[in-house]
Motif scaffolding. Structure first.
Motif, mmCIF file in Angstrom:
data_model
loop_
_atom_site.group_PDB
_atom_site.id
_atom_site.type_symbol
_atom_site.label_atom_id
_atom_site.label_comp_id
_atom_site.label_asym_id
_atom_site.label_seq_id
_atom_site.Cartn_x
_atom_site.Cartn_y
_atom_site.Cartn_z
ATOM 1 N N PRO A 131 3.875 7.088 -9.354
ATOM 2 C CA PRO A 131 2.992 7.938 -10.161
ATOM 3 C C PRO A 131 1.733 7.158 -10.554
ATOM 4 N N LYS A 132 0.638 7.867 -10.718
ATOM 5 C CA LYS A 132 -0.650 7.225 -11.021
ATOM 6 C C LYS A 132 -0.625 6.383 -12.293
ATOM 7 N N HIS A 175 1.928 4.567 -13.357
ATOM 8 C CA HIS A 175 2.959 3.532 -13.283
ATOM 9 C C HIS A 175 2.369 2.184 -13.686
ATOM 10 N N GLU A 176 3.164 1.367 -14.348
ATOM 11 C CA GLU A 176 2.691 0.085 -14.869
ATOM 12 C C GLU A 176 2.201 -0.881 -13.792
ATOM 13 N N LEU A 177 2.730 -0.802 -12.576
ATOM 14 C CA LEU A 177 2.291 -1.695 -11.509
ATOM 15 C C LEU A 177 0.908 -1.333 -10.962
ATOM 16 N N LEU A 178 0.455 -0.139 -11.245
ATOM 17 C CA LEU A 178 -0.847 0.303 -10.746
ATOM 18 C C LEU A 178 -1.971 0.100 -11.748
ATOM 19 N N LYS A 179 -1.655 -0.423 -12.898
ATOM 20 C CA LYS A 179 -2.678 -0.618 -13.954
ATOM 21 C C LYS A 179 -3.347 -1.963 -13.804
ATOM 22 N N ILE A 187 0.844 -1.201 0.000
ATOM 23 C CA ILE A 187 0.000 0.000 0.000
ATOM 24 C C ILE A 187 0.879 1.251 0.000
ATOM 25 N N TRP A 188 1.917 1.241 0.830
ATOM 26 C CA TRP A 188 2.818 2.391 0.925
ATOM 27 C C TRP A 188 3.437 2.722 -0.433
ATOM 28 N N ILE A 189 3.988 1.703 -1.106
ATOM 29 C CA ILE A 189 4.646 1.980 -2.384
ATOM 30 C C ILE A 189 3.634 2.367 -3.449
#
Length: 86
Positions: free
Chosen positions: A79-80, A82-86, A72-74
Motif C-alpha cells: 500500500p502507498k 506502507h512504512e517501507l515506502l516512506k 521494485i516488484w514488492i
C-alpha cells in the motif's frame, strides 16, 4: 539503475512475500540451508515466468539487478502508505 530508498528492507519483504507466493504456486518451499542468492534467483525467475516482473536482458542478469527487480516488484505491491515506502 537508481537506488531505491529502503531497498534492503524491501528486498527482505520481497523474499518473504515471494516465498509465500511460490508455495501457493506449488513450490515445496525453501529450506533453511538455501542461500539468499538462490532464493533471489528462484523468485526472480518465477515472477518473470508468471509475467509479474519485466525480465532483464540476458547480459544484465546479475544478483544486484535481480535484487533490484524484486525490490521494485514488492514496492508496487505494498500500500502507498506502507512504512517501507516512506
Amino acid at each position: 539503475m537508481k537506488k531505491i530508498k529502503n531497498e534492503a528492507a524491501l528486498l527482505k519483504k520481497a523474499i518473504e512475500v515471494g516465498e509465500k507466493y511460490a508455495m501457493n504456486r506449488g513450490y515445496k518451499g525453501f529450506s533453511q540451508t538455501n542461500a539468499a542468492k538462490q532464493k533471489v534467483e528462484s523468485l526472480y525467475r518465477l515472477l518473470v515466468h508468471d509475467k509479474l516482473v519485466q525480465p532483464l536482458a540476458k547480459d544484465q542478469e546479475t544478483q544486484v539487478n535481480m535484487k533490484h527487480k524484486l525490490a521494485i516488484w514488492i514496492s508496487k505491491q505494498l500500500p502507498k502508505d506502507h512504512e517501507l515506502l516512506k
